[in-house]
Write a protein that holds these residues in place. Structure first.
Motif, PDB file in Angstrom:
ATOM      1  N   UNK A   1      31.366  40.044  42.368  1.00 40.08           N
ATOM      2  CA  UNK A   1      30.313  39.206  43.178  1.00 40.08           C
ATOM      3  C   UNK A   1      30.028  39.828  44.430  1.00 40.08           C
ATOM      4  N   UNK A   2      28.806  39.973  44.637  1.00 37.80           N
ATOM      5  CA  UNK A   2      28.256  40.331  46.315  1.00 37.80           C
ATOM      6  C   UNK A   2      27.316  39.335  46.699  1.00 37.80           C
ATOM      7  N   UNK A   3      27.924  38.254  47.428  1.00 36.76           N
ATOM      8  CA  UNK A   3      27.162  37.288  47.874  1.00 36.76           C
ATOM      9  C   UNK A   3      26.519  36.337  46.513  1.00 36.76           C
ATOM     10  N   UNK A   4      25.345  36.270  46.674  1.00 41.35           N
ATOM     11  CA  UNK A   4      24.781  35.478  45.411  1.00 41.35           C
ATOM     12  C   UNK A   4      24.610  36.496  44.291  1.00 41.35           C
ATOM     13  N   UNK A   5      24.855  37.529  44.088  1.00 38.45           N
ATOM     14  CA  UNK A   5      24.653  38.592  42.922  1.00 38.45           C
ATOM     15  C   UNK A   5      25.780  38.671  42.285  1.00 38.45           C
ATOM     16  N   UNK A   6      25.842  38.889  40.805  1.00 41.16           N
ATOM     17  CA  UNK A   6      26.968  39.501  40.348  1.00 41.16           C
ATOM     18  C   UNK A   6      26.473  41.018  39.703  1.00 41.16           C
ATOM     19  N   UNK A   7      27.388  41.854  39.975  1.00 38.39           N
ATOM     20  CA  UNK A   7      27.179  43.301  39.742  1.00 38.39           C
ATOM     21  C   UNK A   7      27.958  43.460  38.504  1.00 38.39           C
TER      22      UNK A   7
END
Length: 259
Positions: A110-116
């Motif tokens: 998770x990167x802030x509001x994103x999922x990688x």
């Protein structure tokens, strides 16, 4: 769907989604070993501004240590599992404030509001020509308001569509930095075949028309200049429902949601 894609050349892109900036395979060099940047200016300082950086594999035109050294402290650096062992200088970058995260296919970060999410790629991921340690080549799916697939470097493989899953935008390599592409690469035609399998709403061709070996300007120059246009042509035949955006260096696009 609100996502903006900027192509800086080679495999370097910024994916801006949900107020978060993700940078792929940063290469901010005019020259790398025997390669010279023949088209497009070296990306400006703002290209290095990112919340997270995705490194697809360990080849030096994708994991470029001087370019990674331009990242601000606190940037999350996502690399294939085993990268720090194969490239010990990555540990020094971590000591200078980068947040190093190693992943394998299927892992999510998770990167802030994103999922990688890391996905497999068919490519030799070693740090050549040095060292015996291996790390897998990966692609990544970045999910926020849109789902963006960055393929890194890869060839076609049988379960590519299942591994990637449903995506809105695909950033696909369509060429290389030399006159011949070997196993584990996509040329314009194979990239269009991959596009037909993945079936995103939009695509951006990358990894072409930027670097070329010094002294080889006159050897098969078609392989340097043409892959972007050839990909557009093959995609129109094999995946006509996909909107293909062939960008110039430093150009951006906001792909529209599929109706």
């Amino acid at each position: 769907m609100t996502v903006e894609i900027t192509w800086w050349g080679h495999a370097t892109c910024t994916v801006a989604d949900s107020g978060v900036r993700v940078l792929t395979d940063p290469l901010f060099a005019r020259r790398l070993a025997h390669l010279r940047r023949r088209r497009g200016a070296v990306p400006p300082p703002e290209a290095a501004e990112a919340d997270a950086v995705l490194v697809s594999h360990l080849h030096s035109d994708h994991l470029h240590l001087p370019s990674l050294g331009r990242l601000a402290p606190g940037t999350r650096l996502i690399v294939p599992r085993g990268a720090a062992r194969a490239v010990p200088a990555l540990r020094r970058l971590s000591g200078q404030g980068l947040c190093l995260t190693e992943v394998g296919a299927g892992d999510e970060v998770r990167v802030k509001d994103l999922v990688v999410r890391a996905v497999p790629a068919l490519h030799d991921g070693r740090r050549l020509p040095f060292g015996p340690h291996r790390a897998p080549a990966l692609g990544y799916v970045v999910t926020g308001e849109a789902r963006t697939y960055f393929a890194g470097d890869t060839g076609l493989f049988d379960d590519m569509a299942d591994a990637v899953g449903a995506v809105d935008v695909a950033l696909l390599p369509v060429g290389g930095w030399g006159p011949f592409l070997g196993h584990g690469h996509l040329d314009a035609r194979r990239a269009a075949q991959a596009l037909a399998r993945i079936a995103p709403g939009a695509a951006v061709p990358v990894h072409y028309g930027t670097y070329w070996p010094i002294g080889m300007d006159g050897i098969r120059p078609h392989e340097f200049h043409a892959p972007g246009d050839e990909f557009v042509r093959h995609a129109a035949r094999l995946a006509p429902e996909v909107a293909v955006h062939r960008l110039g260096h430093g150009e951006s696009v906001r792909p529209q949601a599929r109706r």
